[in-house]
Every structure is written in C-alpha cells, then in structure tokens.
Design a protein around this motif. Structure first.
Motif, PDB file in Angstrom:
ATOM      1  N   VAL A 146       0.875  -1.178   0.000  1.00 46.93           N
ATOM      2  CA  VAL A 146       0.000   0.000   0.000  1.00 46.93           C
ATOM      3  C   VAL A 146       0.903   1.215   0.000  1.00 46.93           C
TER       4      VAL A 146
ATOM      5  N   CYS B 149      -3.124   6.188   0.234  1.00 42.41           N
ATOM      6  CA  CYS B 149      -4.289   5.519   0.856  1.00 42.41           C
ATOM      7  C   CYS B 149      -5.124   6.527   1.643  1.00 42.41           C
ATOM      8  N   ILE B 150      -6.458   6.466   1.473  1.00 41.82           N
ATOM      9  CA  ILE B 150      -7.357   7.359   2.226  1.00 41.82           C
ATOM     10  C   ILE B 150      -8.016   6.623   3.397  1.00 41.82           C
TER      11      ILE B 150
ATOM     12  N   CYS C  97     -10.042   3.989   3.582  1.00 41.28           N
ATOM     13  CA  CYS C  97     -11.491   3.828   3.394  1.00 41.28           C
ATOM     14  C   CYS C  97     -12.007   2.479   3.879  1.00 41.28           C
ATOM     15  N   ASP C  98     -11.130   1.522   4.108  1.00 43.56           N
ATOM     16  CA  ASP C  98     -11.480   0.203   4.660  1.00 43.56           C
ATOM     17  C   ASP C  98     -11.805  -0.851   3.595  1.00 43.56           C
ATOM     18  N   THR C  99     -11.944  -0.452   2.330  1.00 45.74           N
ATOM     19  CA  THR C  99     -12.383  -1.405   1.303  1.00 45.74           C
ATOM     20  C   THR C  99     -11.487  -2.646   1.255  1.00 45.74           C
ATOM     21  N   CYS C 100     -10.184  -2.461   1.228  1.00 45.27           N
ATOM     22  CA  CYS C 100      -9.282  -3.624   1.118  1.00 45.27           C
ATOM     23  C   CYS C 100      -9.396  -4.530   2.333  1.00 45.27           C
ATOM     24  N   ARG C 101      -9.638  -3.929   3.484  1.00 44.00           N
ATOM     25  CA  ARG C 101      -9.739  -4.727   4.717  1.00 44.00           C
ATOM     26  C   ARG C 101     -11.042  -5.526   4.747  1.00 44.00           C
TER      27      ARG C 101
ATOM     28  N   SER D 296      -4.119   1.931   5.501  1.00 47.34           N
ATOM     29  CA  SER D 296      -4.031   0.467   5.471  1.00 47.34           C
ATOM     30  C   SER D 296      -2.599   0.080   5.126  1.00 47.34           C
TER      31      SER D 296
ATOM     32  N   PRO E 104     -10.259   2.665  -4.196  1.00 46.52           N
ATOM     33  CA  PRO E 104     -10.731   3.847  -4.927  1.00 46.52           C
ATOM     34  C   PRO E 104      -9.609   4.747  -5.415  1.00 46.52           C
ATOM     35  N   THR E 105      -8.462   4.681  -4.757  1.00 51.92           N
ATOM     36  CA  THR E 105      -7.394   5.627  -5.070  1.00 51.92           C
ATOM     37  C   THR E 105      -6.186   4.970  -5.744  1.00 51.92           C
TER      38      THR E 105
ATOM     39  N   SER F 272      -4.205   2.785  -4.587  1.00 50.58           N
ATOM     40  CA  SER F 272      -3.099   2.848  -3.625  1.00 50.58           C
ATOM     41  C   SER F 272      -2.453   1.497  -3.342  1.00 50.58           C
ATOM     42  N   ILE F 273      -2.986   0.434  -3.956  1.00 47.84           N
ATOM     43  CA  ILE F 273      -2.425  -0.905  -3.727  1.00 47.84           C
ATOM     44  C   ILE F 273      -1.625  -1.316  -4.956  1.00 47.84           C
TER      45      ILE F 273
HETATM   46  S1  SF4 Z   1      -8.830   0.263  -0.414  1.00 49.02           S
HETATM   47 FE1  SF4 Z   1      -7.126   1.634  -0.941  1.00 49.02          FE
HETATM   48  S2  SF4 Z   1      -7.668   3.636  -0.067  1.00 49.02           S
HETATM   49 FE2  SF4 Z   1      -9.011   2.116   0.877  1.00 49.02          FE
HETATM   50  S3  SF4 Z   1      -7.968   1.525   2.769  1.00 49.02           S
HETATM   51 FE3  SF4 Z   1      -7.310   0.062   1.204  1.00 49.02          FE
HETATM   52  S4  SF4 Z   1      -5.444   0.905   0.316  1.00 49.02           S
HETATM   53 FE4  SF4 Z   1      -6.443   2.550   1.448  1.00 49.02          FE
END
Ligand code: SF4
Length: 287
Positions: A18, A22-23, A25-29, A43, A65-66, A68-69
C-alpha cells in the motif's frame, strides 16, 4: 497506479504493498482482511497473500478507490476483473471498483427479470460496464443519499436507467428520473421497498429487497471487531436524534442481510438481526 517508492513503512516485505495515497477507506480490509490491516490513518499489507489468497488481494487492488495498492508480481489482473460484480448471494452482487467520489463507498447490483438494479454507484469503468452489459444492463439506479452517487449519471446515461433519490438529496443528482417525496415507505417495484432513514443526511433512504437484503447506505455499518451493527455519530451530517429514531424503526422490518455503504456486509438470522437493531437503538439513545 500505486508507487513502490511511496510504500508505507508498515507493509510486510513482498510483492503487494500500500502506498501513501491511501485514504483509509477500509475497502481492502473488507475484501481481504487476511492480507490488509489498519495502522494509524492508513491500510498496509500485514502479511503477503498466500497463493490461494492472491486472487482476493487482487480484488482489493481493483476495488481500491485511489489506486493505492500495488503488486510487483506477474499476476493476471485482467482475469480478476471478470470477478466483478461479485456474488454476495444470488441475485445480489457487490460491484467492486469503489469510487473516490464516494470516499470508497460500496455499491451493489441486483439481477432481476424485470430489469436489474444498481444500488449506489461504483466507478464507471470499462471492465465493469462490460460485465453489467453481459448480465443484462441496468434499469434502475437507487441512490441512498447524496454522498454515494459517484458516477450514477454516467451509468444512467449509458444504460438508459432511471435514477431514484429522495428530493432532499436531489442537489447531488438534479436530473434524477424518479424523486421520492415525503416520508415513505415507497414500493418501487414488487419486492423493492425504499424506507426513509433521515439522520446521516436529511433525505437518506435505505432499500429493502425481498424482506431479506437491506441496502443500508451510510445509515448503518458493521463493527468487524466487536461483531455488532453500528452507526457513527461523528459521520452524522444532519441529525443524530433523527438517525437514532430511523434506526429504531428498522426493527419493524424483516431482513437477514445488511449491505452497507462502508464496512462489512453481514448476514445473520432474522431474529438476531432484529436484536442487533434493538441493541444498537438502545446504545444510540444512551450516547
Ligand atoms: S482500499 Fe485503498 S484507499 Fe481504501 S484503505 Fe485500502 S489501500 Fe487505502
């Protein structure tokens, strides 16, 4: 695209990382909790995915969304694009491709013989649009509230779909085809009931499908660690007392699934879900 030079220091060494865009947002988690974890305001990769987990890690990468991964391996990302929309339980799907315009909000897709539904909006992105075309397109776009409309106008244009939103959220979609007035509830089609849930925003609505699936927008979320339904006062933009009463009224309805705009999808027996709503109401009233 994620930049390896901007990897956050918490990442476990390896292909997946990551970066500092990263903002949180929790999506990856939500998608791959075995791989991604939360540090303060970001994250990070807590453990590199096993061979069996690489596909879910790539789904998280595609849904970030960004962007970032990153993945420095030679995985076939294009093949994973075909996973979306991802079945939750037929005929309900999670769209993936969360949009930065909705702070990484989740959106959902329902296949239906009288026309498919999109609930809130993912990114308007070619691989997903193509998959939705293959699944019969989109006839209705239900928008829970103004924060999560993302690219709804583009989906409506492309699929000639009707957007449905409450009048008090209309500034976010001024040309919406169907405008809900008053307090509802509104039977939008057999099996699809819109319920007014003011609180987070003034005209927030949730969508109940077949007395089984509650598309909750930003009205409710699921606390993964404590394993209970939750609502966030710090993210309540309109009225916390109204949100408390809106949550309490959900105990009058039957559902087993809560599919939130942010946080984990949860499935519980109907009676347990009603208990969860009652417990949350009590907690909110005491706060
Ligand atoms: S999905 Fe992307 S922006 Fe959202 S917490 Fe994970 S790495 Fe960060």
């Amino acid at each position: 695209m994620a930049n390896p030079k901007k990897r956050v220091p918490e990442n476990a060494p390896g292909d997946f990382f990551v970066d500092s865009t990263c903002i949180n947002c929790d999506t990856c988690r939500q998608i791959a909790p075995q791989v991604f974890c939360e540090a303060e305001s970001t994250s990070f990769v807590k453990a590199q995915p096993s061979a069996a987990d690489r596909r879910v890690a790539l789904r998280a990468l595609l849904s970030c969304p960004t962007g970032s991964i990153g993945d420095l391996g030679d995985d076939d990302v294009k093949a994973v694009m075909l996973d979306f929309p991802l079945a939750v339980e037929e005929p309900v799907y999670y769209c993936g491709y969360n949009s930065p315009k909705s702070y990484g909000g989740n959106s959902y897709f329902v296949r239906h013989p009288d026309g498919n539904w999109l609930i809130d909006s993912p990114k308007f992105i070619a691989p997903l649009v193509k998959r939705l075309e293959e699944l019969g397109g989109v006839a209705h776009v239900f928008l829970t509230h103004r924060d999560d409309v993302a690219d709804a106008d583009r989906f409506a244009d492309h699929f000639h779909a009707r957007r449905i939103i409450h009048r008090k959220e209309l500034t976010s979609q001024p040309n919406a085809e169907v405008v809900l007035d008053g307090d509802g509830p509104w039977e939008l089609a057999p099996g699809f009931l819109a319920i007014s849930t003011p609180g987070h925003t003034q005209g927030h609505c949730v969508l109940l499908f077949r007395d089984r699936f509650l598309f909750a927008g930003d009205h409710l979320d699921w606390d993964r660690d404590e394993r209970h339904l939750a609502a966030m006062e710090r993210y309540c933009w309109h009225s916390w007392p109204e949100q408390v009463e809106s949550v309490s009224r959900l105990a009058d309805y039957r559902f087993e699934w809560v599919l939130p705009g942010h946080s984990q999808t949860v499935h519980l027996p109907e009676a347990e879900m009603r208990d969860q709503i009652r417990r949350l109401t009590k907690k909110m009233r005491a706060s």
